[in-house]
Scaffold this active site. Structure first.
Site, mmCIF file in Angstrom:
data_model
loop_
_atom_site.group_PDB
_atom_site.id
_atom_site.type_symbol
_atom_site.label_atom_id
_atom_site.label_comp_id
_atom_site.label_asym_id
_atom_site.label_seq_id
_atom_site.Cartn_x
_atom_site.Cartn_y
_atom_site.Cartn_z
ATOM 1 C CG ASN A 171 -0.556 -0.444 2.421
ATOM 2 O OD1 ASN A 171 0.427 -1.223 2.678
ATOM 3 N ND2 ASN A 171 -1.183 0.287 3.488
ATOM 4 C CD GLU A 216 -5.474 -6.144 -0.899
ATOM 5 O OE1 GLU A 216 -4.871 -4.851 -0.805
ATOM 6 O OE2 GLU A 216 -6.167 -6.643 0.269
ATOM 7 C CD GLU A 245 -1.422 4.799 4.249
ATOM 8 O OE1 GLU A 245 -0.854 5.959 5.194
ATOM 9 O OE2 GLU A 245 -2.059 3.795 4.659
ATOM 10 C CG ASN A 246 -1.134 11.462 -2.170
ATOM 11 O OD1 ASN A 246 -1.905 12.463 -1.783
ATOM 12 N ND2 ASN A 246 -0.275 11.137 -3.098
ATOM 13 C CB ALA A 247 -0.424 14.292 1.869
ATOM 14 C CB CYS A 297 -10.945 -2.761 0.774
ATOM 15 S SG CYS A 297 -10.320 -2.075 -0.683
ATOM 16 C CB CYS A 337 -8.965 -4.901 -3.289
ATOM 17 S SG CYS A 337 -7.638 -3.568 -3.022
ATOM 18 C CB CYS A 345 -5.309 -1.458 -1.664
ATOM 19 S SG CYS A 345 -6.611 -0.760 -0.779
ATOM 20 C CE1 TYR A 348 -4.203 11.751 5.131
ATOM 21 C CE2 TYR A 348 -6.418 11.870 6.332
ATOM 22 C CZ TYR A 348 -5.242 12.144 6.245
ATOM 23 O OH TYR A 348 -4.827 12.408 7.354
HETATM 24 N N1 THU Z 1 -5.488 -1.450 2.728
HETATM 25 C C1 THU Z 1 -4.742 -2.320 1.619
HETATM 26 O O1 THU Z 1 -3.663 -2.163 1.299
HETATM 27 N N2 THU Z 1 -5.771 -3.349 1.274
HETATM 28 C C2 THU Z 1 -6.911 -3.611 1.806
HETATM 29 O O2 THU Z 1 -7.569 -4.313 1.039
HETATM 30 C C3 THU Z 1 -7.435 -2.884 2.977
HETATM 31 C C4 THU Z 1 -6.696 -1.434 3.170
HETATM 32 C C5 THU Z 1 -4.423 -0.327 2.960
HETATM 33 C C6 THU Z 1 -4.997 0.967 2.542
HETATM 34 C C7 THU Z 1 -4.419 2.013 3.588
HETATM 35 O O3 THU Z 1 -3.094 2.280 3.304
HETATM 36 C C8 THU Z 1 -4.332 0.958 4.904
HETATM 37 O O4 THU Z 1 -4.410 -0.304 4.596
HETATM 38 C C9 THU Z 1 -5.395 1.444 5.827
HETATM 39 O O5 THU Z 1 -6.662 1.488 5.180
#
Ligand code: THU
Length: 138
Positions: free
Chosen positions: A46, A59, A48-50, A88, A91, A57, A52
């Protein structure tokens, strides 16, 4: 649960890539390792970005990496996180695009398996490519 050597190696690849997670906001590393039907493994973590919602993810990162390298047939996916969280909804939908029979191994960061399931079970009644087969431009 009895796992094959191939499955154990896939989980290990997911654990390794989770160490590269860019997670300044959630502090929740996720690693994914996707094995093609011809045996290649593509990983993702994963990022992330400022801003949000732009976070990607693990996957989906793995799927996009595999597709970018020319692969569209997948056998199994390992996904690891602190608590063995499930993929999630977004994904699940992206995975379903390439076949709902995909086996999904959901594990924690120590490699302990929480669930061995399929995309079909994770996303029943999925909307997919078949829904658009007979659609035409009007
Ligand atoms: N995240 C994943 O990488 N995969 C998922 O299926 C669920 C969530 C990450 C996204 C974010 O960086 C962190 O988990 C919290 O949501």
């Amino acid at each position: 649960m009895n796992l094959s050597e191939q499955e154990k190696a896939l989980i290990q690849a997911a654990i390794e890539v989770s160490k590269n997670a860019y997670i300044p906001y959630s502090h929740y590393p996720v690693g994914a390792a996707l094995q093609t039907s011809t045996g290649e493994v593509f990983t993702g973590t994963n990022t992330e970005n400022a801003a949000y919602p732009l976070t990607i993810c693990a996957e989906r990162a793995a799927v996009f990496s595999a597709v970018s390298a020319g692969h569209q047939n997948f056998a199994r996916l390992a996904v690891v996180s602190k608590d063995g969280g499930s993929p999630c909804g977004s994904c699940r939908q992206v995975l379903a695009e390439f076949g709902v029979e995909l086996v999904v191994l959901i594990c924690d960061l120590s490699g302990e398996i929480k669930h061995k399931t399929t995309v079909k079970d994770l996303l029943p009644f999925a909307f997919g490519p078949a829904n658009l087969e007979h659609s035409s431009k009007i």
